[in-house]
Design a protein around this motif. Structure first.
Motif, mmCIF file in Angstrom:
data_model
loop_
_atom_site.group_PDB
_atom_site.id
_atom_site.type_symbol
_atom_site.label_atom_id
_atom_site.label_comp_id
_atom_site.label_asym_id
_atom_site.label_seq_id
_atom_site.Cartn_x
_atom_site.Cartn_y
_atom_site.Cartn_z
ATOM 1 N N PHE A 28 85.769 -40.441 -30.466
ATOM 2 C CA PHE A 28 85.595 -41.096 -31.769
ATOM 3 C C PHE A 28 86.925 -41.663 -32.272
ATOM 4 N N SER A 29 88.002 -40.934 -32.068
ATOM 5 C CA SER A 29 89.322 -41.371 -32.539
ATOM 6 C C SER A 29 89.737 -42.688 -31.886
ATOM 7 N N LYS A 30 89.329 -42.896 -30.631
ATOM 8 C CA LYS A 30 89.667 -44.147 -29.941
ATOM 9 C C LYS A 30 88.985 -45.343 -30.588
ATOM 10 N N ARG A 31 87.872 -45.101 -31.244
ATOM 11 C CA ARG A 31 87.121 -46.194 -31.874
ATOM 12 C C ARG A 31 87.476 -46.353 -33.353
ATOM 13 N N LEU A 32 88.270 -45.468 -33.864
ATOM 14 C CA LEU A 32 88.637 -45.480 -35.288
ATOM 15 C C LEU A 32 90.067 -45.970 -35.463
ATOM 16 N N VAL A 64 89.843 -49.431 -42.928
ATOM 17 C CA VAL A 64 89.227 -48.532 -41.954
ATOM 18 C C VAL A 64 88.327 -49.356 -41.042
ATOM 19 N N THR A 65 88.503 -49.180 -39.739
ATOM 20 C CA THR A 65 87.769 -49.975 -38.756
ATOM 21 C C THR A 65 87.140 -49.069 -37.715
ATOM 22 N N ILE A 66 85.900 -49.371 -37.347
ATOM 23 C CA ILE A 66 85.225 -48.693 -36.242
ATOM 24 C C ILE A 66 84.716 -49.760 -35.281
ATOM 25 N N GLU A 67 85.014 -49.573 -33.999
ATOM 26 C CA GLU A 67 84.645 -50.538 -32.966
ATOM 27 C C GLU A 67 83.629 -49.904 -32.029
ATOM 28 N N TYR A 68 82.543 -50.655 -31.753
ATOM 29 C CA TYR A 68 81.483 -50.084 -30.903
ATOM 30 C C TYR A 68 80.689 -51.200 -30.237
ATOM 31 N N TYR A 69 79.862 -50.803 -29.244
ATOM 32 C CA TYR A 69 79.065 -51.785 -28.510
ATOM 33 C C TYR A 69 78.077 -52.519 -29.425
ATOM 34 N N SER A 70 77.422 -51.766 -30.288
ATOM 35 C CA SER A 70 76.436 -52.361 -31.186
ATOM 36 C C SER A 70 77.075 -52.699 -32.529
ATOM 37 N N PRO A 71 76.981 -53.941 -32.993
ATOM 38 C CA PRO A 71 77.557 -54.280 -34.305
ATOM 39 C C PRO A 71 76.859 -53.556 -35.442
ATOM 40 N N HIS A 72 75.570 -53.303 -35.283
ATOM 41 C CA HIS A 72 74.816 -52.613 -36.326
ATOM 42 C C HIS A 72 75.245 -51.146 -36.441
ATOM 43 N N LEU A 73 75.432 -50.502 -35.291
ATOM 44 C CA LEU A 73 75.878 -49.111 -35.316
ATOM 45 C C LEU A 73 77.324 -49.001 -35.779
ATOM 46 N N ALA A 74 78.146 -49.994 -35.459
ATOM 47 C CA ALA A 74 79.541 -49.979 -35.917
ATOM 48 C C ALA A 74 79.592 -49.957 -37.440
ATOM 49 N N LYS A 75 78.786 -50.799 -38.074
ATOM 50 C CA LYS A 75 78.726 -50.820 -39.539
ATOM 51 C C LYS A 75 78.110 -49.534 -40.085
ATOM 52 N N GLN A 76 77.049 -49.077 -39.451
ATOM 53 C CA GLN A 76 76.373 -47.861 -39.923
ATOM 54 C C GLN A 76 77.294 -46.653 -39.853
ATOM 55 N N TRP A 77 77.998 -46.500 -38.738
ATOM 56 C CA TRP A 77 78.930 -45.383 -38.604
ATOM 57 C C TRP A 77 80.036 -45.460 -39.641
ATOM 58 N N LEU A 78 80.532 -46.655 -39.877
ATOM 59 C CA LEU A 78 81.624 -46.816 -40.833
ATOM 60 C C LEU A 78 81.171 -46.431 -42.240
ATOM 61 N N ASP A 79 79.997 -46.876 -42.646
ATOM 62 C CA ASP A 79 79.470 -46.523 -43.967
ATOM 63 C C ASP A 79 79.255 -45.017 -44.090
ATOM 64 N N LEU A 80 78.705 -44.411 -43.030
ATOM 65 C CA LEU A 80 78.488 -42.957 -43.041
ATOM 66 C C LEU A 80 79.818 -42.208 -43.099
ATOM 67 N N TYR A 81 80.812 -42.756 -42.432
ATOM 68 C CA TYR A 81 82.131 -42.113 -42.390
ATOM 69 C C TYR A 81 82.780 -42.098 -43.772
ATOM 70 N N VAL A 82 82.714 -43.223 -44.477
ATOM 71 C CA VAL A 82 83.283 -43.291 -45.828
ATOM 72 C C VAL A 82 82.503 -42.393 -46.779
ATOM 73 N N THR A 83 81.181 -42.392 -46.654
ATOM 74 C CA THR A 83 80.354 -41.518 -47.494
ATOM 75 C C THR A 83 80.674 -40.058 -47.228
ATOM 76 N N ALA A 84 80.907 -39.723 -45.962
ATOM 77 C CA ALA A 84 81.185 -38.336 -45.594
ATOM 78 C C ALA A 84 82.492 -37.839 -46.201
ATOM 79 N N ILE A 85 83.541 -38.670 -46.190
ATOM 80 C CA ILE A 85 84.819 -38.211 -46.746
ATOM 81 C C ILE A 85 84.737 -38.103 -48.263
#
Length: 322
Positions: free
Chosen positions: A174-178, A191-212
């Motif tokens: 996860f750290s490699k993508r953050l 804050v940036t998250i890079e992933y194969y799926s653009p939709h999951l990249a955005k979803q993970w990023l939103d969840l990450y900010v909400t989580a902190i």
């Protein structure tokens, strides 16, 4: 005799350099087929490799620290001296920013591990190899994870005894993508998250900010509750009305802090620039890969041709003749 020939005779060193240069060019021209073939092989290999690398997309958000209000308790707490620090309040007004603490927590092993487990991201992190745009689905590597039986089948070193990925492996993946970067002047956090799926990249990023934000909110509420319990215990221990009054003043401010924290979902960070679904890939940079690999092939082919030529001719080197 020409002027050039006279110059060569008068300057043997110059003549030797000219001879070496001519021999070098003749050698390269004689080996032009090898150079072209090797360079072409590298070029084709670079194109093949660049096309085999899966696209990745980068989702980015810009955050600013949420301003937390603090009660003006210095006057009341000044009467209790060391008791203020026990109550968890800093009389000097020098406090570590909640946003600064949050940044460190966001990159910590324990927080990222909890984030991955709570959102069940292990398979997507380690077993996904690409994304199918037409179906909007991830392509899972069957040699790592069996989607039908929902079991890990990889024998890699990062697999723990029970067959699942280790905590450290998930954290590193996860750290490699953050990527997090702070503007020291404005204080804005990117804050940036890079992933194969653009939709999951955005979803993970939103969840990450909400989580902190949720983590920091719960952390503050827990701290305030501990402060209130401590102060209530001190009230029961003392019969001095003046001290009880100060304790009640502190408790009142702590309750305000608790209410503020519970009413603030964006407790640590507020999104200045919300994340969007990226439409263009961030990598691989196929054109750059092809250019660099082709240049590398060209240089290696030239070195090979020169090496073969001078190895076959003992006593001759590329050094200047004396």
């Amino acid at each position: 005799m020409t002027e050039l020939e006279q110059k060569n005779l008068s300057n043997p060193q110059y003549s030797g350099v000219e001879t070496d240069l001519r021999e070098l060019l003749e050698t390269l021209w004689a080996g032009k087929i090898k150079i072209i073939v090797i360079t072409a092989i590298f070029a084709i290999a670079s194109v093949t490799y660049s096309l085999s690398v899966s696209n990745e997309y980068r989702a980015t958000t810009t955050l600013v620290a949420a301003q937390q209000e603090s009660g003006a308790l210095s006057g009341a707490l000044g009467q209790l001296g060391g008791l203020a620090s026990l109550a968890g309040v800093n009389l000097d007004g020098v406090e570590t920013s909640e946003a600064r603490v949050a940044q460190e927590i966001m990159q910590s092993w324990s927080f990222i591990e909890g984030f991955i487990k709570s959102n069940n991201l292990a398979v997507e992190l380690l077993a996904a190899e690409s994304w199918d745009k037409a179906s909007n689905k991830l392509i899972i590597d069957k040699d790592i994870y069996d989607s039908e039986s929902k079991k890990w089948v990889s024998d890699e070193k990062w697999v723990s005894e029970d067959g699942s990925p280790s905590s450290w492996t998930l954290f590193k993946a996860f750290s490699k993508r953050l990527v997090m970067s702070e503007d020291k002047i404005s204080g804005l956090l990117s804050v940036t998250i890079e992933y194969y799926s653009p939709h999951l990249a955005k979803q993970w990023l939103d969840l990450y900010v909400t989580a902190i934000n949720s983590h920091m909110q719960k952390r503050q509420v827990s701290k305030v509750n501990n402060n209130i319990e401590y102060l209530q215990a001190q009230i029961e221990k003392t019969s001095i009305a003046k001290m009880q009054e100060v304790f009640y003043t502190i408790i009142e401010e702590q309750i305000k802090k608790k209410m503020l924290a519970e009413a603030s979902p964006d407790y640590a960070f507020v999104a200045v620039s919300p994340s969007m679904v990226p439409e263009e890939r961030s990598k691989p940079q196929r054109a750059l890969i092809c250019i660099l690999v082709t240049l590398l092939g060209g240089m290696l082919s030239v070195l090979l041709v020169l090496s073969m030529h001078y190895v076959r001719r003992p006593g001759l080197t590329l050094t200047k003749q004396n």
